[in-house]
Structure formats: C-alpha cells, structure tokens
Design an enzyme around this catalytic site. Structure first.
Site, PDB file in Angstrom:
ATOM      1  N   ASP A  27      -6.249  -5.330  -2.713  1.00  0.00           N
ATOM      2  CA  ASP A  27      -6.874  -4.521  -3.854  1.00  0.00           C
ATOM      3  C   ASP A  27      -7.901  -5.522  -4.478  1.00  0.00           C
ATOM      4  O   ASP A  27      -7.946  -6.541  -4.424  1.00  0.00           O
ATOM      5  CB  ASP A  27      -5.676  -4.515  -4.936  1.00  0.00           C
ATOM      6  N   ASP A  56      -1.876  -4.044  -7.784  1.00  0.00           N
ATOM      7  CA  ASP A  56      -1.110  -4.150  -9.101  1.00  0.00           C
ATOM      8  C   ASP A  56      -0.902  -2.659  -9.715  1.00  0.00           C
ATOM      9  O   ASP A  56       0.080  -2.535 -10.392  1.00  0.00           O
ATOM     10  CB  ASP A  56      -2.069  -4.841 -10.015  1.00  0.00           C
ATOM     11  N   ASP A  80      -0.864   1.588  -5.920  1.00  0.00           N
ATOM     12  CA  ASP A  80      -0.810   0.637  -4.627  1.00  0.00           C
ATOM     13  C   ASP A  80       0.815   0.748  -4.002  1.00  0.00           C
ATOM     14  O   ASP A  80       1.154   0.074  -2.920  1.00  0.00           O
ATOM     15  CB  ASP A  80      -1.164  -0.669  -5.073  1.00  0.00           C
TER      16      ASP A  80
END
EC number: 7.2.2.19
Lengths: 1038, 353
Positions: free
Chosen positions: A390, A731, A735
């Site tokens: 990410d 986070d 996700d």
C-alpha cells in the site's frame, strides 16, 4: 474457502452483470465492493438484499426518513423504541472474525503431524496387551506402559505446541482492546452520551470534528463538515459532507457518512441508517472473513516433510510386519515390531522443536518491530517473491508535507524527511517573508493543547491534512506560530469551501505603526492567479504580465506533475483610509476587495516517502522480490512516489513515457518495450484475468492506482496465479480482504485499523516498510536453519530404526528399546536441534532469489538421502559397534548373538549359555540387554554431537563458519552429554527406564566413528564447493 | 545461488529431435514426484558436438534433459494424476525408447556401492580391532552373570510338576528328560574323559589361558537313588520325584574356601509340614569345591556341572506344594527381588495319587 471465493468476484470478473445495477455513475472504485455486498446479500439474506438494493436513504427527504425509521428528527427515538431496536438488530459493533475455538486448536495439535502415527502406535500397544492378556493373565504390563508413554508424548508435545502458539497470539490480543466510543445521541428529546455500541437505526446523532463516525449516517444538517474516508477508500483527501443529495450512488453522495471514518472538522447531525455488520465497513470486514487464509508455505513444507517421514515409517513398518509374519513370528510380536519401527522413525520432538525455533525467530523479529501473529508466518516473508505494498502510511509518512515552494520565479525544495530538520532553501528573500506570513495567518489549523514537550512534527493538530502541513512547516521555520497569529489579530475569515476554492482571512498587522489591514488568501493556484494583478518578485510588486504568468504555469505544471498538491498564495494590504481600524468586515457581504491582489508564491505538498523506504526497496530488488504498489490514490501521485522510492527505477519508462519521448500516440508504442506500468483501477476493471496475468508477468515495475478493495484481491490472486508467494502490506479497512488473501498480510501497527490488524499475519510496529526487509532476512535464515535442524533430527532415525530391522531379520537381542529412543528424541536431541536455529547465514541470503514454491523444498531428496543413507547409516554402524563391544566383553561374541533372540527372550530359560560357556538367567540377560540399550544410546549420542557440528553448515566448511561462533551449539552439546550422564548414572538404577550404569570406556567406542562422520561431511562440502553444478553437487547438497 | 546457474535448454540441441517428450501431449503427462525434482536440476553446460566416446555421457545428459522437461510439465496438473504417476514410474524403471533399465540409477548405484563397500571395510576393521582386544578364552567382565543362577531338571517349559502317579503318561516325559540330561554323567563316560580330583579343594590349573584344562569327574552314580540306575523312573512312579538342581556356570566363580555351596529346600508358602522329608544326593547337599573354578568352554571342554539331587520322599499328595530351593554359603546371594533364579529356584509339586 475455495468454494466461496469464485462467487465473491464472479461479478467483477464477468464485468457485465453489474452495469444494470444501481451504479450508473462514476463510482468505479466502489464497484467491486458494492457488488460484492450485493452478491453476499443475495446469497445469504434475501430480504436484506432487497433493502440494500433500494438503499435510497440519501434520496429521501427528512420527512420520509422520519417515516421510514419511525423516528423524529427533533426529539429522537424514545428509549423504549431504541431498546426494542437494539434487541432486534444487536449492538452496533462489528462481529469479530470467527476465532477457532481454543479446544479445536488444542485438538488440532493433538492429531496433527506425527501425532496420528503415535496414537496408532499407542493403540496397537494396548491391543497387543489385550490379546496377550486374554491368553495369559500374567502378561507383562510393558506394552501398556509403552502405549501410555506414547500417548503422554503426544499430549506433551501437543500442549507444548499449543502453548507456544497461544503465547504468540496473546501478544496480539493487547491490540484488540479498544476504548469504547461514546456517541452523542438525541433520545426522548434529550441529548445523551451513550456508548456507540448501543446506537440503533433511526437514532439522531451529533458528530463533531475529531470524532469517529459511530455508524452509517444520513446527514441531516452540517456545518463545514469534512470527513476522512481514507480508511475506506485509501484517499487521503478530506471529503466535504452536507445534507444535499448529490449523487445517485450512495457511496458517492455527500449526505452519507460511513462508520469508522473520521470527521475532521465541522459538525454533523445525522440519522443512523445502518449499524454494526450492516454498515459498509461491516461488509468489507465480512468480505475479509470470507476470504480463507492461505496455508503458509512453511506449513506446506512441514506437511510435505511429515508425509515423507510418515510414508517411510508406515511403509517400512508394514514391510517388516509382513516380513516378520512370513518369518513365522507371532502376529503379536510383529505388532510390537511395527510399533518399534514407527517410534524409531517418527522424530517425536521435531515438531515441537520447529515451533520453538519459529517462536525464537518471532521474538527476534518482534525486537526488530515485526510482530508475528501466526508463528508459521515467520518463514513466509523469507519465501515472498512479490510484495504488494500500500502506498499511504507504508511507503509514505502518511502526512501531507510541504515539498516545494515557488517564489521569485524559482522552485525551492523543502526538506520532507521525517523531522524536517534541514530546510535549506533561501529564506533571505523578502518574498519569503510575505509568503511565510500568509502561510502562517491564512490557516485555521491549531496544535492541540498540552503538547509542549512533543517534537513539532509529532504534535497532534486540529485541522485538515494540508493545513496541518502548512502549520508544521511554518512552526519549524518561524517558531511559535500561535504567537505570530496573536500579534496579527484575525478580524475576519472565509473558510475554504469547494465552490470558492479559496480561503481568506483579514488580519491586523504586527507593526504598530502600520494601521493597514492585511488580507491573506490561499487556494487553488489558477483561482488565486485570476484574482491577482501583480506578482511579488524579490519583495517588490511587479505587474502580472504574460511572461510571469507563463512562468507561473510552468511551475504549476511541474509541481503538479510530481503528484503534489499545489496551493497558491496571495495577499493585499488594504488601504488604511478606506478600511480604518474600526471597519466592520462582513464575510457574507464581502465588503472588501477580492481582486487585484498581489500574487506571492506557490507551495506544493505531498505525502512524502519514508526515508528508509528507497533503501529497503533496493534490498528487496536484490533479494529477487518484486515490489508492486497498490494504492487507492491518483495515478500521478502514485507514480511520483513509486519513482521516488525506486519501485519504478530511475531509468525505466512506462508506455506513456515512451509515447511522450517519441511524440507518438500511446497506442503506437509496443507495450512490452516499457519496463514499468501504471495501471488504474478503471483499466483493471475491464481486464480479464489473463490480461492481469500478462501484466504481472511482463512488467518488472508495476503501480496499481485508484484500486478498490476488490481489485486489491484480484491483484493478489493474479500474483498467486504466477506461483508467487505474495506479501501484502496495508493499514486501512479496505486492505483487510487482500491482507487475508495474501500468503502473508502485513499490517501497520500505528496507523493500521483494527480490521487490518485482525486480518494480517504480521504487524509492523513502526509502520516502516524497511522492517519487512528484516523480516525477509529472518525468514530466509530460519528456512535454512530448519533444514539443518531437520537433517540433524532425521539422521538418528536410521540409527534408531536399524536395530529393529536387524533384530527382526538377524535375531540379535534388541539393541535399543522404544523408551530409550524416546529419550533420545525428546531428551538429548531437543536442545541441540534448537541450537541450530541460532546459526548464522552461510552466505548473503539477501542476494539470492526467493525460493520457488513447491520446488525448493524444506526436505528435499538430497537431504533425506544424505541424512538417511549416508550419515544415518554411519551412525547406525557406530552405535552397533558400541553394542557389540558391550556384549562381547560381557561374554556374548557377535557370532553367538545371531538368531539368539528367541532363546534370549524366553522367560523360562534361565541357563542360557554364552560364548564362554557361562549360563545366564533371564533377568541377568535383561540387565545385559538394558546395558546394550544404554550402550547403543551412548553410541548415537556421541555421533549426534558430530552430526550437530556438521549440520552447522550445508556448503561452507565448519571452520569457515567458525566452530565457536554459535555458542548455543556448545550449550546443546553440553546438554546432550549431561542428559546422557544423568540417564546412565543417575537413573541407571530405575529399572523401568531401562538404563544402566555404563562403564566409562564405552563412551569412547563411537568417537572414531564420530570423527569419521565429521571428516566425511567436510569432504562432501569440499567437493560441493570445488565442483559446483556437478553430479556431486546436485545429489549431495541439500 | 547455485540455482541461478540453471538456464533453459538451447533450442538448437542436436539431439532434441529424439525427445518424445517434445510432444505436447506427453509433456502434460510427466508428473514427477516432488522429491525427485531436486536432483534433476543442473547447470546447463554448453553442448559439445556428438562423438563416439561421448555417447555415454550424452545419454546421461539426455536423461537429465528429459527430467527437466518432466518438471516443467508439472505446471499443469491434470485429472488422473495417479495414472500418470504410475506411467512415469514405469518409464523410470524401464525406458522402452532407449531400452535401459534404471539407467539413471546406474551411476548412483556405482557410487553407493563404493560408499557402502568402504563403510563395510570400516566396520570390518572396527570389529577386527574389537576381537583383538577380546580373549576368546576368558570373558572380559563377568559381573553381570554373577552371582550364579540356579536351574532344575527335569525342565519342560514349566516349573509346575503336575503328575498322577498311577498314570505313567503324566510323568513319563520327566523320566525321559532326566535320562537324557544324565547321559553326559554316565560313569563310564566320566571315567574316560575326566580326572578324579581330590575333593574339598579348588581344582586350580595354572598355565596359559589358551591351554586345555582338565575337568573333574561327576558321576551319575553320585546321585544314588536319583541316578536312575536303581530306579529307572527316578521315583516318579512312587510319588517320590527326584529333581536335580544345577548351579549356572560362571567363568572364574569360586565359592568361599572351606565352605562349599549348600542346597536347602523348604516349602515356600504354606504349611512347613507339607514336605516331611527330602533326601539330598550327594548327601552333603553341596557342590564340591573341586568343580571350581570354571575355565570357559573353549579350554575346559569336558567340564561337567556338579549337581545336587533332591529326592522328595514324603510330600503331601493331591495338593500343590510350592517349594523353594536356595543356595546357601558365603558370598552367595539368594534374595534378589527382580531375579527369582539367582541363588534360588521356586517350583511347585502337585502329586496326585
């Protein structure tokens, strides 16, 4: 799991069905998510599906809403009604993911791995006793004892493994503690503060800046409200919220706020329309729990290993059972042989050892800020071949930071490192003085009180991300901002709104002689420029002409092209005669000029990469790991960050870059010429899975931007189709499905949401991508060391097995007893095999490719062959030598032992003749037999010391590795010897253990064999080093 | 890492046409067991032109090549994997194309042959050294076999003497057993083979351990009524059974001088008067010192273990009487808990009339 996944994405993959659904707008990034919700609903709850389909609360008027939910906007629900609804819908909280019940976990440990074999062995023991007992009431209880010991071993190792697992899980539970949220709710016409779990549909709640949204809310009225949806979408831009219905799509419209997002500023009054698991976040969370956990690579490897060993054990056992039966042994005896063979073949202590080894590494990693939730995940990072990272928070610092400034026709670079310490740009210009004043004054953000001792960059701020960035930037450079603001009293202000696209405030100046008011303004650069007629260069106002405007545009484009958010700043000193000190500014009537201002400069902000990330990415590269960025953010920003951290390396181009360089259309470029690719969620949506595979396989450097949670899953799946072991970092709640789907999900410890942490296998306590590299290193090391541990443990199995085979075939008195074997497996060998986990790497493990799934196995053929047929056999010979020595010196020469078994074991033969004509009673023979066990045990023990030393390395010489570098090995050797001494001399008098006091000299009989083993292995390693790639290397390197 | 050296096969391999595995259908079928793959990966070396001498080597390379193909084929697991595995196994054992049996394993077998041959040499050497340190005449240690155990004759798998005096079938086998056992004690034989040495003292024979030793006579006639000479049924026909007691031989064992080991029997549990009288032969009820020490079977060839016969002349009939016979003497242990045959023997007499 495999049954559930297809239906989860079936819509996304087919890509046609969804078009007819509600979503006709541009809510592309939500598509997958929403369809998924619909799909799930359709399957599970038909009625709810209907309701979801008609989620039209955002379209309804207040009155209709009141009617629908049976509430009243002014007075709220009645307490009794609320209680009823609470009883009907359950508390407003996410159902935690289903935990495997502890008892199931425990039982799994009891039957997993080798335990089944041992259970079988134990039951066979009891059955054997039963048969014996039915024919002879005075049957010896030995078999019962043995069976019980086997069961004890299973239970003991099971409890141990369970305890280890539980210990590592417990670390996590501390994360799960959440402070109960309070919500301000109107019930019975009264404002009450209640725990947000008690919210029900129809409640009227008030939320103010800084609060978490307690449920899915339809906004009824708001004041300057903006929410941070990043946990849902990954977008870090604050989103405005008001009561207007702006979009068909409930996920896009402004009048709905979502559970668990944060209200950054302003206030909202709203009606709760969904609670708990029925919220959007709830759906994502349940999506995550719907995705099954992949088996970890190490679990697959251990399973493979267990299969090999169990296969060997069972096949040898059955083979010799048949042999024994056909040699006219009693079936009962044959069963006993079978048990002996199973016990000898199964490394009882190994799985416990592996658990300890893994948890040791887990501890070591926790020290380096990698917290491992699932022990087996320790190794997974080591075998990872693709990391899907990410962007926000992992690669970047997750805070807007001033990156560039443009004034005096020049672009200046600001320091974006974590502490901002080193601002090197030219601060002498008078333009900077003006610009800094605007930055300071035209800003509503404030530090939260009571943080005097906190470093500036860590202080908590009330205000949105860009204002925070500006506040901190000016605080660092200018000092006490609040003091400056105090000296320049604010007299009027227009806050930022999306229609104006600027923010304005009017201040008194801090110069007591200057009675003029200063008007400062910031906003979208083009809007600001429109309002200006002059531009400040080197502190002087110049008329804004064609060339300066062009310079502005160039700068603006350049900064924008870096993926940065650009703001323009301008000011105007209001003439004192027109605006005397007493002048009343009216922000609604705008009784002051907002044009012909003086343009001062531009300032651009970005969420900068963490300083450690580029290095970490390089390390991943050299370790053969592909790093892919998957983000919900804009492609331009994503690409800029990818370039700055090295995910897209400096000299590689995307298709678009090539097109621009060659000035041709994008379509004309051969798309495989490019090394890098930036793929947006929109493009991804139209791709078949083959196309996704193609992209993943052909591009080295990939960035996925604007992706939805669903698409993250698709990407992870695509990677897994390439047979890659995929690590996903993230986070946000969005996700969590991907974290779960990945072979190893890595959540952020600080910024991470609880959903993400729950779904992940590993938590980075410092949110730092660089910690992953540490994890990779440790994971690879543990894989190598586990190989060594297993090789060490398997070796002695042959030495334990041979006695039984010889016993059956040749008829020697039993050389080693089952209990003695257990003492080796669970006594002397445990600490040494754990000690191998402390072994340092033989070569730079970060410079080799990740191991290939299912090809580079933990236990491969050379390992098994070398352990079983080379070292194991040598050990067996050495141990037999000790055994023969003992028997020969006591009177039974080896020749006389052959086929002695039957007479030897007859209880009524009490005058058995030995080689010297002496006659032995049964008990005297039994005692000699135990001495033989002890001798064999000592023989194995001495050679296991040599085995331990040779297993320190697989390729290098032990001397290259350093014989004394790993002190724990020596602790292991010492423990081996001490346990051996205690068993022989301390417990030698306990007959049940069948150890006897052995003459001291027998300890040295096997020493030459031990030395031989060492020398042989050094020769093996020497040839491997001398002739890499040769036949020897292929067959002897494990 | 070594693995990286591996590269794909060059398309211009001179003998690639020989691959039947190039047939796509076949590629799919090659589903090799995981464990075997490891050995088959190799660093590809440049191809040398084919020549007579290298035929053999090439064969080998080809072999490896083929296996690599097989490995690649593993990517697409198809339905009946088991059948395919079986086929592979078959091909592995017997390759019809090249008419080779276990071709690949040839080299391996050779290497293992040498490896195990050297191991065998090592163990032979070790055993040889072991025998060098061990005397064939006298055991190195005797502490495990001391103190001596005791056994009785006749003995037929059981220490329970159940017989019916009036039914010879029930005791005939005892008589046969005793007769057989005493064949070695026949007076004629003893007189011929052994010397008549002086009683009451050790029969110590100095000299090297490999010299043959003489043995003392123990004649069957010493056993008088239990010798079977006068009463060929050893008293079984009259309900007065003879039982012979023998002490286990231990090399070098010497009872304390002047105090020969005695035998004494009594009822083990129950009424002492169940056995009213026992006659012992020889009358001293002891093992004479002249039968000690024992020099081992290699040199003390004709050694005859001394016996003591117990003649149970008056035992309660029609009930089981547990009898314990103990050795008594200095240095004799007869109360080891775990070993009920050291210095004692327990048996039951159940004589029916």
């Amino acid at each position: 799991m495999s049954q559930q996944t297809p239906e989860i994405y079936s819509v996304e993959l087919s890509g046609t069905k969804d078009i007819v659904k509600t979503d006709k707008g541009d809510g592309k990034k939500y598509r997958g998510l929403k369809n998924n919700c619909l799909e799930r609903k359709k399957k599970n709850h038909k009625e709810e599906f209907q309701k979801e389909l008609h989620l039209d609360d955002h379209k309804l008027s207040n009155r209709e809403l009141e009617k629908k939910y049976g509430t009243d906007i002014i007075t709220g629900l009645s307490s009794t009604r609320a209680a009823e609804l609470l009883a009907r819908d359950g508390p407003n909280s996410l159902t935690p993911p289903k935990q495997t019940p502890e008892i199931v976990k425990f039982l799994k440990q009891m039957v997993g791995g080798f335990s089944v074999l041992l259970w079988v062995g134990a039951f066979l023991c009891w059955i054997a006793f039963g048969i014996e007992y039915s024919s002879n009431k005075s049957a010896s209880l030995n078999n019962v004892y043995l069976g019980s010991v086997l069961v004890l071993v299973v239970i003991f190792t099971g409890i141990f493994a369970y305890y280890q697992e539980a210990k590592s899980t417990n670390i996590m539970s501390s994360f799960k503690k959440m402070i109960p949220q309070q919500a301000l709710v109107i019930r019975d016409s009264e404002k009450k503060s209640i725990p947000s779990e008690q919210l029900v549909v129809g409640d009227i709640v008030e939320v103010k800046g800084g609060d978490q949204i307690p449920a899915d809310i339809r906004v009824l009225s708001s004041q300057g409200c903006r929410v941070d949806n990043s946990s849902l979408t990954g977008e870090s831009e604050p989103q405005p919220r008001s009561s207007e219905f702006t979009h068909e799509n409930p996920l896009e419209t402004k009048n709905i706020c979502f559970y668990s997002t944060t209200c950054l500023e302003g206030t909202i009054t709203g009606m709760v329309i969904n609670t708990g698991d029925r919220t959007i976040i709830g759906h994502i969370a349940s999506l995550a729990s719907g995705v099954g956990n992949e088996k970890t690579p190490i679990a697959i490897e251990i399973e493979h290993f267990v299969h090999i060993v169990a296969g060997v054990a069972v096949s040898i056992g059955i083979l010799f059972f048949i042999i024994a039966v056909s040699m006219n042994y009693r079936v009962l005896d044959s069963i006993i042989f079978l048990i002996g063979i199973i016990v000898a073949n199964v490394p009882e202590g190994l799985l416990a050892t592996v658990t300890v080894t893994l948890s040791l590494t887990a501890k070591r990693m926790a020290k380096k800020n990698c917290l491992v939730k699932n022990l087996e995940a320790v190794e997974t990072l080591g075998s990872t071949s693709i990391i899907c990272s990410d962007k926000t928070g992992t690669l970047t610092q997750n805070r807007m930071t001033v990156a560039h400034l443009w004034f005096d026709n020049q672009i200046f670079v600001a320091d974006t490192s974590e502490n901002h310490s080193n601002q090197v740009f030219d601060q002498s210009s008078r333009t900077w003085a003006s610009l800094s004043k605007i930055i300071t004054l035209c800003n509503r953000a404030e530090f939260k009180p009571g943080q005097e001792n906190v470093p500036i960059m860590k202080k908590a701020v009330i205000g949105d991300a860009s204002e925070t960035a500006l506040l901190k930037f000016s605080e660092v450079i200018l000092g006490d901002v609040m003091e400056i603001r105090k000296r320049n009293r604010k007299v009027a202000e227009i806050p930022f709104n999306s229609t104006n696209k600027f923010q304005l405030s009017i201040h008194e100046t801090d110069d007591p002689h200057d009675k003029r008011f200063l008007m400062v303004m910031k906003g979208a650069p083009e809007r600001i420029l429109e309002k200006c007629s002059t531009i400040m260069i080197n502190g002087e106002e110049h008329p804004l002409d064609e060339s300066t405007a062009k310079a502005f545009h160039t700068a603006y484009m350049e900064l924008g092209g870096l993926g940065e958010r650009v703001l323009g700043f301008c000011h105007l000193y209001l003439p004192a005669h027109e605006f005397p000190e007493t002048y009343k500014f009216d922000t609604d009537a705008m009784n002051f000029p907002t044009s012909n201002l003086c343009f001062v400069g531009l300032l651009s902000m970005i969420d900068p990469p963490r300083s450690t990330v580029p290095d970490a990415v390089t390390k991943c590269r050299s370790a053969g790991i592909k790093v892919i960025m998957v983000t919900g953010d804009h492609p331009i920003t994503a690409k800029a960050i990818a370039k700055s951290v090295g995910i897209i390396s400096a000299n590689s181009e995307t298709v678009e870059d090539i097109a621009r360089r060659l000035s041709i259309a994008v379509e004309q470029v051969n798309k495989w010429d490019a090394k890098a690719a930036v793929v947006t969620g929109m493009e991804l949506k139209d791709m078949s899975s083959e196309q996704v595979d193609e992209i993943l396989a052909n591009y080295q450097e990939i960035v996925f931007a604007r992706t939805s949670p669903q698409q993250k899953l698709i990407i992870v799946e695509g990677c897994q189709r390439q047979d890659a072991v995929v690590a996903v970092t993230g986070d946000g709640v969005n996700d969590s499905p991907a974290l779960k789907k990945a072979d190893i999900g890595v959540a952020m410890g600080i910024a991470g949401s609880d959903a993400a942490k729950n779904a992940a296998d590993m938590v980075l306590l410092d949110d730092n991508f660089a910690s992953i590299v540490t994890g990779v290193e440790e994971g690879r090391l543990i894989f190598d060391n586990l190989k060594k541990t297993i090789a060490y443990t398997l070796t002695k199995n042959i030495a334990e097995l041979c006695p039984f085979l010889i016993y059956i075939i040749v008829g020697l008195p039993l050389p080693i007893g089952t209990i003695t074997i257990l003492f080796i497996d669970l006594g002397t060998d445990i600490i040494p095999s754990i000690a191998l986990a402390y072994e340092k790497a033989e070569s730079d493990i970060m410079n080799r490719k990740p191991r290939r799934k299912k090809k580079d196995r933990l236990v491969n053929q050379p390992l098994a062959v070398y352990s079983y047929l080379h070292i194991g056999l040598m050990q067996a010979l050495g141990a037999f030598l000790v055994y023969f020595t003992v028997y020969a010196q006591e009177g039974f020469l080896p020749r006389s032992l052959i086929n002695l078994r039957v007479e030897w074991e007859k209880d009524y033969v009490n005058d058995l003749e030995d080689s010297y004509g002496q006659e032995w009673t049964r008990y005297q023979r039994a005692y000699l037999e135990w001495t033989g066990y002890t001798a064999f045990f000592v023989g194995i023990l001495v050679q296991q010391i040599a085995d331990l030393i040779i297993r320190k390395t697989r390729r290098n010489s032990v001397f290259q590795q350093g014989l004394f570098r790993n002190k724990v090995i020596w602790v292991g050797i010492a423990s081996q010897i001490v346990i051996g001494l205690v068993l022989s001399y301390g417990l030698g008098s306990v007959t049940a253990l069948s150890f006897t006091m052995l003459r001291a000299q027998y300890w040295f009989v096997a020493v030459p064999h031990a030395i031989l083993i060492w020398v042989y292995d050094e020769v093996r390693k020497l040839f491997i080093r001398l002739y890499p790639g040769s036949w020897w290397d292929k067959n002897m390197y494990y | 890492m070594r693995r990286q050296l591996r590269s794909r096969r060059a398309p211009s391999f001179p003998y690639s046409y020989r691959y039947r595995l190039d047939d796509p259908d076949e590629v799919n079928q090659n589903y090799l067991a995981d464990e075997e793959e490891e050995a088959e990966e190799e660093a590809r070396v440049t191809v040398v032109p084919k020549s007579e001498e290298e035929e053999e080597e090439e064969e080998k390379e080809e072999e490896e090549e083929e296996e690599k193909e097989e490995e690649e084929g593993q990517g697409q697991p198809t339905g009946n994997a088991w059948w395919q595995k079986l086929q592979i196994m078959n091909e592995y054992l017997w390759d019809p194309e090249r008419r080779m049996f276990l071709a690949r394993t040839g080299l391996i077998l050779l290497v293992y042959f040498f490896f195990y041959a050297s191991l065998a040499a090592v163990i032979t050497l070790c055993m040889y050294t072991l025998f060098l340190t061990i005397s064939p005449y006298i055991p190195t240690f005797t502490e495990r076999v001391k103190p001596p155990g005791v056994m009785i004759r006749p003995f037929a798998h059981s220490l329970n003497f159940n017989f019916n005096v009036s039914e010879p079938d029930t005791w005939q086998h005892y008589v046969i057993s005793l007769n057989g056992f005493l064949q070695g004690y026949n007076d004629s034989l003893q007189e011929e083979m052994n010397v008549d040495c002086p009683p009451g003292q050790y029969f110590i024979q100095d000299g090297n351990e490999d010299e043959d030793k003489k043995a003392c006579q123990f004649k069957r006639s010493f056993l008088k009524n239990c010798s079977g000479l006068e009463d060929p049924t050893f008293g079984y026909s009259t309900g007065q059974p003879c039982i012979l007691l023998k002490m286990n031989r231990v090399v070098g064992f010497r009872p304390e001088l002047g105090d020969p080991v005695k035998v004494s029997c009594k009822v083990q549990r129950g009424d002492e008067n169940d056995i009213r009288s026992i006659s012992y032969y020889p009358e001293s009820a002891s093992f004479d010192l002249r039968y000690y020490p024992y020099y081992g079977k290699l040199t003390h060839v004709n050694y005859t273990s001394p016996l003591v016969a117990m003649h149970f002349t008056d035992v309660v009939k029609n009930q089981a009487v547990p009898v314990q016979c103990q050795l008594k003497g200095k240095g004799i242990i007869n109360d080891v808990i775990n070993d009920r045959f050291v210095g004692r023997v327990i048996f039951t007499l159940n004589i029916e009339t």
